[in-house]
Design an enzyme around this catalytic site. Sequence first.
Site, short mmCIF file in Angstrom:
data_model
loop_
_atom_site.label_atom_id
_atom_site.label_comp_id
_atom_site.label_asym_id
_atom_site.label_seq_id
_atom_site.Cartn_x
_atom_site.Cartn_y
_atom_site.Cartn_z
N ASP A 227 9.18 2.96 0.38
CA ASP A 227 8.06 3.61 1.06
C ASP A 227 8.18 3.26 2.54
O ASP A 227 7.77 2.19 2.98
CB ASP A 227 6.72 3.11 0.49
CG ASP A 227 5.54 3.79 1.17
OD1 ASP A 227 5.76 4.46 2.20
OD2 ASP A 227 4.40 3.62 0.68
N LYS B 129 3.54 9.53 8.85
CA LYS B 129 3.24 8.95 10.17
C LYS B 129 4.16 9.48 11.30
O LYS B 129 3.93 10.58 11.77
CB LYS B 129 3.20 7.44 10.06
CG LYS B 129 2.05 7.05 9.09
CD LYS B 129 1.68 5.60 9.01
CE LYS B 129 0.38 5.48 8.20
NZ LYS B 129 0.43 4.57 7.07
N TYR C 45 0.85 -1.20 0.00
CA TYR C 45 0.00 0.00 0.00
C TYR C 45 0.88 1.24 0.00
O TYR C 45 1.81 1.34 0.81
CB TYR C 45 -0.92 0.01 1.22
CG TYR C 45 -1.83 1.21 1.28
CD1 TYR C 45 -2.84 1.39 0.34
CD2 TYR C 45 -1.68 2.18 2.28
CE1 TYR C 45 -3.68 2.50 0.39
CE2 TYR C 45 -2.52 3.28 2.34
CZ TYR C 45 -3.51 3.45 1.40
OH TYR C 45 -4.34 4.54 1.45
C1 LIG Z 1 -0.12 4.99 5.64
C2 LIG Z 1 0.71 4.68 4.46
C3 LIG Z 1 0.72 5.49 3.32
C4 LIG Z 1 -0.25 6.63 3.13
O1 LIG Z 1 -0.08 7.64 4.06
P1 LIG Z 1 -1.32 8.64 4.32
O2 LIG Z 1 -0.73 9.66 5.25
O3 LIG Z 1 -2.40 7.81 4.92
O4 LIG Z 1 -1.70 9.20 3.01
C5 LIG Z 1 1.62 5.21 2.31
N1 LIG Z 1 2.46 4.17 2.40
C6 LIG Z 1 2.46 3.35 3.48
C7 LIG Z 1 3.45 2.23 3.54
C8 LIG Z 1 1.58 3.57 4.52
O5 LIG Z 1 1.54 2.72 5.55
#
Ligand SMILES: *Cc1c(COP(=O)(O)O)cnc(C)c1O
Length: 436
Positions: A240, A268, A145
């Site tokens: 990511d 985050k 994701y």
């Molecule tokens: C949470 C998440 C995102 C997206 O971040 P948002 O602040 O919710 O847009 C992208 N990549 C990973 C791996 C994530 O866990």
Amino acid sequence: MNKFEHSQKLFHEAQHYLPGGVDSPVRAFKAVGGTPPFIVRGQGSRIYDEDGNEFIDYVGSWGPLILGHSRPRVVDALKQAIERGTSFGAPTQLETTLARKICSAMPAIEMLRFVNSGTEATMTALRLARAFTGRDKIIKFAGGYHGHADGLLAKGGSGLATLGIPDSPGVPLSYAQNTLVAPYNNAEAVEQLFQRYPGEIAAVIVEPVAANMGVVSPQPGFLTSLRRLSSEFGALLIFDEVITGFRVAYGGAQALYGIAPDLTCLGKIIGGGLPVGAYGGRREIMEMMAPAGPVYQAGTLSGNPLAMTAGIETLKVLSQPGVYHQLEKRASSLAKGIAEAASKAGISLRVARVASLLTVFFTGQPVVDYESAKQAETTLFGRFFQQLLSQGIYWPPSQFEAAFISLAHSDEDIQLTIRAIDKALSFLKSKGLGHS
Ligand SMILES: *Cc1c(COP(=O)(O)O)cnc(C)c1O
């Protein structure tokens, strides 16, 4: 009296104004059933809902709250910052301070740009990779994701896995066609894609520890192969690290596994619970961003002083000695306790863990990719979840999300949680569920 009476009423009302009653799908508890508790307050490891229920929280706002809720040092700094103003749309020193901390934690990041979410970070990192390489296609992994940008919603894990949406309506086919999907932990499949599309692939984007199909760790050699293949075929490697950055180690997964990506996406934790994202990497690539270069990206609230402040205070705590050791200790005793409770009850499950990220997979088979993760018994997980919730444990409401252990979880919290899990698993067994 019903334990969730007020939340039920509020959820009903919310559904009138907000699609599904929420602002992000997994919050609606669709995968596990029941009413999501409406939260009024968080303190340390605990959250409190509208009906006065108290829970030990393993969601932690989905990762940002590695210090727990309302850490006084973060709250005090925010109070002072808010008195000075909430946003200026002009540079502040705070942005450089946080950027410097991130660059020194992750040497592969020489420069970075702050945005407002992880989604914006990955979306722009890919735009930049395409501009830098002059190529259109990207490779992602099934169950990975990377936020909800068009073109990244192919086989996207967690929310999508939970809801069983294979792909989202509203995404033009032409976008999705530039997204190539390989199985996680399968470097051979990546090599085949590079060979099939020579000179067309701009980037490989990967969660270095997959944490949105449940926690799936990279097998030895997988990330090294991605690094080698990307370089060999002239593509950029994008980590990511929106979840793993400052989570699996202070320097993120790139420090833990000793791999230098070309670009890194963050979010985050670096916002300490306020909306934030960032992307960064090699100077020659980052200098293509406007106004230094021609690739456009902007943001009214980007580098927001409140988010920068919460991020700076959070990283100050995380850079103290012993912090990650403590997280590891608590998380490993939780994992051990769960495994023991399962074998005692005779329930077949797998505890997957990397540092303070943990998933209980209700399957007897090893989980190495999206296909194997999907073998988990989601109905059984739902029963498990409800058993925990009724005992005051707020576990992530989906089989395909990670539980987050924070510095605020005490030894006592972990013991209470293990006892609740022990009870939950014995209950499932008594109902004749989860045979080995
Ligand atoms: C949470 C998440 C995102 C997206 O971040 P948002 O602040 O919710 O847009 C992208 N990549 C990973 C791996 C994530 O866990």
